[in-house]
Scaffold this motif. Structure first.
Motif, PDB file in Angstrom:
ATOM      1  N   TYR A  70       0.836  -1.190   0.000  1.00 40.04           N
ATOM      2  CA  TYR A  70       0.000   0.000   0.000  1.00 40.04           C
ATOM      3  C   TYR A  70       0.873   1.243   0.000  1.00 40.04           C
ATOM      4  CZ  TYR A  70      -3.767  -3.176   1.256  1.00 40.04           C
ATOM      5  OH  TYR A  70      -4.681  -4.188   1.248  1.00 40.04           O
ATOM      6  N   GLY A  71       0.278   2.370  -0.367  1.00 40.74           N
ATOM      7  CA  GLY A  71       1.029   3.617  -0.349  1.00 40.74           C
ATOM      8  C   GLY A  71       0.129   4.777   0.000  1.00 40.74           C
ATOM      9  N   LEU A  72       0.729   5.837   0.533  1.00 39.85           N
ATOM     10  CA  LEU A  72       0.024   7.103   0.692  1.00 39.85           C
ATOM     11  C   LEU A  72       1.058   8.210   0.771  1.00 39.85           C
ATOM     12  CD1 LEU A  72      -1.390   8.036   4.209  1.00 39.85           C
ATOM     13  CD2 LEU A  72       0.629   6.626   3.891  1.00 39.85           C
ATOM     14  N   SER A  73       0.618   9.444   0.496  1.00 43.46           N
ATOM     15  CA  SER A  73       1.482  10.601   0.669  1.00 43.46           C
ATOM     16  C   SER A  73       0.851  11.437   1.768  1.00 43.46           C
ATOM     17  CB  SER A  73       1.564  11.397  -0.635  1.00 43.46           C
ATOM     18  OG  SER A  73       2.219  12.622  -0.395  1.00 43.46           O
ATOM     19  N   ILE A  74       1.541  11.535   2.891  1.00 44.87           N
ATOM     20  CA  ILE A  74       0.933  12.176   4.056  1.00 44.87           C
ATOM     21  C   ILE A  74       0.840  13.685   3.859  1.00 44.87           C
ATOM     22  CG2 ILE A  74       1.241  12.678   6.513  1.00 44.87           C
ATOM     23  CD1 ILE A  74       2.446   9.882   6.780  1.00 44.87           C
ATOM     24  N   ASP A  75      -0.368  14.200   4.019  1.00 45.52           N
ATOM     25  CA  ASP A  75      -0.605  15.632   3.913  1.00 45.52           C
ATOM     26  C   ASP A  75      -0.695  16.178   5.348  1.00 45.52           C
ATOM     27  OD1 ASP A  75      -1.649  18.134   3.738  1.00 45.52           O
ATOM     28  OD2 ASP A  75      -3.364  17.599   2.481  1.00 45.52           O
ATOM     29  N   PRO A  76       0.239  17.039   5.738  1.00 50.45           N
ATOM     30  CA  PRO A  76       0.250  17.497   7.131  1.00 50.45           C
ATOM     31  C   PRO A  76      -1.054  18.171   7.548  1.00 50.45           C
ATOM     32  CG  PRO A  76       2.223  18.241   5.970  1.00 50.45           C
ATOM     33  CD  PRO A  76       1.336  17.607   4.952  1.00 50.45           C
ATOM     34  N   ALA A  77      -1.679  18.903   6.611  1.00 46.73           N
ATOM     35  CA  ALA A  77      -2.927  19.587   6.974  1.00 46.73           C
ATOM     36  C   ALA A  77      -4.004  18.558   7.333  1.00 46.73           C
ATOM     37  CB  ALA A  77      -3.389  20.476   5.817  1.00 46.73           C
ATOM     38  N   ARG A  78      -4.101  17.499   6.512  1.00 44.09           N
ATOM     39  CA  ARG A  78      -5.083  16.446   6.789  1.00 44.09           C
ATOM     40  C   ARG A  78      -4.724  15.695   8.069  1.00 44.09           C
ATOM     41  NH1 ARG A  78      -7.521  14.183   2.302  1.00 44.09           N
ATOM     42  NH2 ARG A  78      -8.434  12.731   3.787  1.00 44.09           N
ATOM     43  N   LEU A  97     -11.892  24.444  15.758  1.00 45.39           N
ATOM     44  CA  LEU A  97     -10.508  24.828  16.030  1.00 45.39           C
ATOM     45  C   LEU A  97      -9.720  24.894  14.718  1.00 45.39           C
ATOM     46  CD1 LEU A  97      -8.694  25.553  18.303  1.00 45.39           C
ATOM     47  CD2 LEU A  97      -8.115  23.163  18.639  1.00 45.39           C
ATOM     48  N   GLY A  98      -9.956  23.896  13.865  1.00 44.24           N
ATOM     49  CA  GLY A  98      -9.235  23.859  12.594  1.00 44.24           C
ATOM     50  C   GLY A  98      -9.531  25.079  11.744  1.00 44.24           C
ATOM     51  N   ASN A  99     -10.765  25.613  11.871  1.00 44.68           N
ATOM     52  CA  ASN A  99     -11.128  26.771  11.062  1.00 44.68           C
ATOM     53  C   ASN A  99     -10.752  28.090  11.715  1.00 44.68           C
ATOM     54  OD1 ASN A  99     -12.194  25.346   8.912  1.00 44.68           O
ATOM     55  ND2 ASN A  99     -14.177  25.095   9.953  1.00 44.68           N
ATOM     56  N   SER A 100     -10.340  28.014  12.966  1.00 43.18           N
ATOM     57  CA  SER A 100      -9.990  29.245  13.652  1.00 43.18           C
ATOM     58  C   SER A 100      -8.715  29.817  13.045  1.00 43.18           C
ATOM     59  CB  SER A 100      -9.778  28.962  15.140  1.00 43.18           C
ATOM     60  OG  SER A 100      -8.756  29.779  15.649  1.00 43.18           O
ATOM     61  N   ARG A 101      -8.790  31.097  12.677  1.00 44.49           N
ATOM     62  CA  ARG A 101      -7.607  31.691  12.033  1.00 44.49           C
ATOM     63  C   ARG A 101      -6.432  31.733  12.990  1.00 44.49           C
ATOM     64  NH1 ARG A 101      -8.884  37.120   9.417  1.00 44.49           N
ATOM     65  NH2 ARG A 101      -6.640  37.130   9.229  1.00 44.49           N
ATOM     66  N   ILE A 102      -6.747  31.964  14.260  1.00 43.12           N
ATOM     67  CA  ILE A 102      -5.663  32.007  15.238  1.00 43.12           C
ATOM     68  C   ILE A 102      -4.935  30.670  15.279  1.00 43.12           C
ATOM     69  CG2 ILE A 102      -5.182  32.109  17.712  1.00 43.12           C
ATOM     70  CD1 ILE A 102      -7.333  34.253  17.890  1.00 43.12           C
ATOM     71  N   PHE A 103      -5.735  29.610  15.299  1.00 44.02           N
ATOM     72  CA  PHE A 103      -5.119  28.286  15.370  1.00 44.02           C
ATOM     73  C   PHE A 103      -4.319  28.003  14.097  1.00 44.02           C
ATOM     74  CE2 PHE A 103      -5.081  23.645  15.070  1.00 44.02           C
ATOM     75  CZ  PHE A 103      -4.545  23.343  16.312  1.00 44.02           C
ATOM     76  N   GLN A 104      -4.882  28.396  12.964  1.00 43.18           N
ATOM     77  CA  GLN A 104      -4.174  28.175  11.703  1.00 43.18           C
ATOM     78  C   GLN A 104      -2.834  28.901  11.678  1.00 43.18           C
ATOM     79  OE1 GLN A 104      -6.876  29.347   8.624  1.00 43.18           O
ATOM     80  NE2 GLN A 104      -8.076  27.479   8.773  1.00 43.18           N
ATOM     81  N   TYR A 105      -2.886  30.200  12.043  1.00 42.18           N
ATOM     82  CA  TYR A 105      -1.645  30.965  12.049  1.00 42.18           C
ATOM     83  C   TYR A 105      -0.636  30.356  13.001  1.00 42.18           C
ATOM     84  CZ  TYR A 105      -3.253  34.917   9.265  1.00 42.18           C
ATOM     85  OH  TYR A 105      -3.677  35.715   8.245  1.00 42.18           O
TER      86      TYR A 105
END
Lengths: 309, 365
Positions: A70-78, A97-105
């Motif tokens: 099997y294979g995958l390419s890990i996406d850090p955001a996901r 939390l994921g959508n919070s701009r503060i958390f994203q920044y």
């Protein structure tokens, strides 16, 4: 080397351009042939494995690319989202939390977060009981890690975060991941090199850094793309003797043979130097003259590995 | 040739994937330009020790060293030490000794400043800018860090500026308990969820770190913007380094698109390790000369070379097509490694070919 593939996680690293992905794929194929359900994880937005097997990539999704492999390419955001969901046990809170701009920044700026969630996801692939991203378990996870320096940073991320966070959920989880990575019985590290000066130097440095920074040792060093020794000593002498004397129609061919002899000599010296300096077994893989590598070449390399490991 | 690409340029950025020969290409460009009378500094990251020795570099250091090369101009080289550059920046921007010590002594800073993803990239840019400001060189040649994301360094200054302007930093640097009052109730919920996910200690430490950092943000943002401006300046040239292998070609094409998107000045491509071969060999002649068994081996070797040469030609033609026929120079796949001035001169012969007009040859000894 049977021991290597008996571990839960094998990290494949080395200088850029040495053929890490091809070697990781060959190791994966070898393990799959031995009946182990194996997954090869690519990181840092790289996705070259599916193409090697003539398939298109599925990104962060775990897909079978060859029987048992099997294979995958890990996406850090996901991976970050998955971790949040697992952590908060609520996709609503995780989404908030994921959508919070503060958390994203914050997570974009806080250094090493991508490395931490990536290695966390790799760790999860190597567990007998999965926590995030799926329920399928694997006998072996292989990670096609970033080039040397970034590769060590990836392995070190959990310990760094465990030290920074000291207590709390991050400290606890990062500590557990670090323990797993540093456990020689469960995690192995393979360095891929080329028989050239800079890759050999980096491999030697990598061994030293792993030991100094992580208390870990290399399990094996695979020197990739080693030229065949087609000419024996008498033939080499003969070629040197006729050098430049042949008619124009054969001169490029003669020069090509002499050039290969010079290359082979340089390579042999570098492999010898690596053997002297390294405290892990050094194995060589042949240079393949096929213009592009595909499933057939990966298969051939996996059989070379089987013989040499 | 490269000297034409670099006319009136003051900064050359060599970019490309890992393992394509960026470091040696940067060093060879620097040597070739120094041979043309310019005062050149090459900034490199972690080159092979023998190359470092050949260039006269000490093991590691943020200081420039003069390379003992027999050239009309001057060749200088330095290795970049990201952690030290970072420390120096903090010292420079800190309004007072207390702030400086608070940052340099902060646990998070200490743990991360040497390992920070992107910091190496940013610090390379930062040092480049600093040297350009000082104006002591005619030309600066930068060997970019061997990152898988070949473009991190382009985005690094912008990202830093964006972060400084972001609410995240204000959130932490605002007075009061973690700036809760600034953002009202919505943030309060976010904060409590964040606390649940990460633990309070980590938040507290981050807060301390950003707060001590807070007084310096103006200086940092200003600096990041100027570094960014330098990259887009007409006095800067980006040289793309690639190998003729398909994966490198893909990365080079991707990279070029990003350069164009970012409106950065692109000069040309250097293709390293290009296999070359002539037409088919005369089997009968070879057999006459070497005898049948040896002739067969030689032919086999040559045919292998020719196949690789054919692949390289195809791949580079494809790259040329995708780049809209931008200038490209090819360096052949040498059968020995480049790790001294002699090897760099050999590369220069391909990067600075003697023109019919009789331009000077590189590095005559």
């Amino acid at each position: 080397m049977a021991k290597l593939l008996d571990k839960r996680l094998v990290v494949v690293t080395g200088k850029g351009g040495v053929g890490k992905t091809t070697v990781a794929a060959a190791l994966g194929l070898l393990a799959a042939r031995a009946g182990k359900r194996t997954i090869v994880a690519e990181v840092s937005e790289q996705e070259h494995l599916p193409a090697l097997f003539g398939r298109s990539g599925a990104g962060h999704r775990e897909v079978e690319i060859s029987p048992g492999l099997y294979g995958l390419s890990i996406d850090p955001a996901r991976a970050k989202e998955e971790w949040l969901r697992h952590q908060l046990r609520s996709s609503t809170l995780a989404g908030m939390l994921g959508n919070s701009r503060i958390f994203q920044y914050l997570t974009a700026a806080a250094p090493g977060v991508d490395e931490l969630v990536t290695i966390g996801r790799i760790w999860d692939l190597a567990q007998l009981e999965r926590h995030v991203g799926g329920t399928r378990t694997y006998d072996l996870a292989i990670v096609d890690a970033p080039a040397t320096g970034h590769g060590v940073a990836l392995l070190r991320a959990p310990r760094t975060y465990a030290a920074i966070a000291r207590v709390g959920p991050i400290a606890r989880q990062a500590g557990r991941i670090h323990e797993f990575i540093a456990d020689h019985a469960r995690t192995g590290v393979v360095a891929v090199a080329l028989p050239e000066e800079m890759p050999v130097n980096e491999t030697i440095d990598l061994g030293e850094r792993l030991r100094a920074e992580m208390g870990m040792a290399l399990d094996a060093i695979l020197v990739n793309a080693v030229y065949p020794e087609r000419f024996d000593t008498a033939e080499a002498k003969r070629l040197a003797a006729v050098n430049g004397r042949g008619p124009a129609a054969v001169r490029p061919a003669l020069e090509s043979a002499l050039s290969e002899l010079r290359r082979v000599r340089g390579q042999r010296a570098e492999v010898a130097r690596l053997r002297r300096a390294a405290d892990a077994p050094v194995r060589t893989l042949p240079f393949l003259f096929e213009p592009e590598l595909g499933a057939a070449e990966v298969d051939r390399l996996s059989r070379e590995l089987e013989r040499r490991l | 040739m490269i000297a034409d690409w670099l006319e009136r340029k003051e900064v050359v950025v060599c970019a490309g994937a890992g393992g394509v020969g960026k470091t040696t290409t940067a060093a060879a460009i620097a040597l070739g330009m120094a041979a043309r009378g310019r005062k050149v500094a090459v900034l490199t990251i972690d080159p092979a020790k023998r190359l470092a020795n050949a260039l006269g570099l000490p093991e590691l250091g943020n200081e420039e060293a003069r390379v003992a090369a027999d050239v009309d101009g001057e060749l200088w080289a330095m290795m970049l030490d990201a952690k030290r550059t970072f420390d120096e920046l903090i010292e420079w921007h800190a309004p007072d000794a207390a702030t400086r010590d608070a940052v340099l002594g902060n646990r998070i800073y200490r743990e991360l400043s040497s390992a920070v993803a992107g910091s190496q990239e940013y610090m390379a840019m930062e040092k480049l800018h600093e040297l350009h400001q000082e104006g002591r060189y005619d030309l600066l040649v930068l060997d970019t860090p061997p990152t898988r994301h070949a473009l991190d360094f382009i985005d690094a200054p912008k990202q830093l500026a964006a972060f400084i302007d972001s609410r995240a930093l204000q959130f932490f640097t605002a007075p009061g308990r973690l700036g809760l009052k600034v953002f009202g109730r919505g943030t309060g919920v976010v904060f409590s969820v964040m606390k649940r996910a990460t633990g309070i200690d980590l938040l507290q430490d981050l807060s301390d770190f950003f707060r001590s950092f807070g007084g310096m943000t103006e200086g940092f943002r200003d600096r990041a913007e100027r570094v960014n401006a330098l990259l887009g300046d007409s006095r800067t040239a980006f040289v793309l380094v690639t190998s003729p292998r398909r994966d490198s070609i893909e990365e080079a094409a991707f990279f070029w698109h990003r350069l164009r998107e970012a409106d950065l000045p692109f000069a040309g491509v250097v293709a390293n390790r290009v296999n070359r071969a002539d037409g088919p060999a005369d089997r009968a002649e070879l057999e006459r000369l070497l005898g049948e068994p040896l002739a067969r081996k030689v032919l086999r070797t040559y045919e292998d070379d020719r196949r690789l040469a054919e692949r390289d030609r195809r791949n580079l033609t494809e790259l040329r097509r995708r780049l809209g026929r931008k200038p490209m120079l090819e360096v052949p796949n040498l059968d020995h490694e480049v790790h001294d001035l002699g090897g760099l001169r050999e590369m220069c012969a391909y990067l600075f070919p003697v023109s019919r007009a009789g331009a000077p040859q590189t590095g005559a000894e």
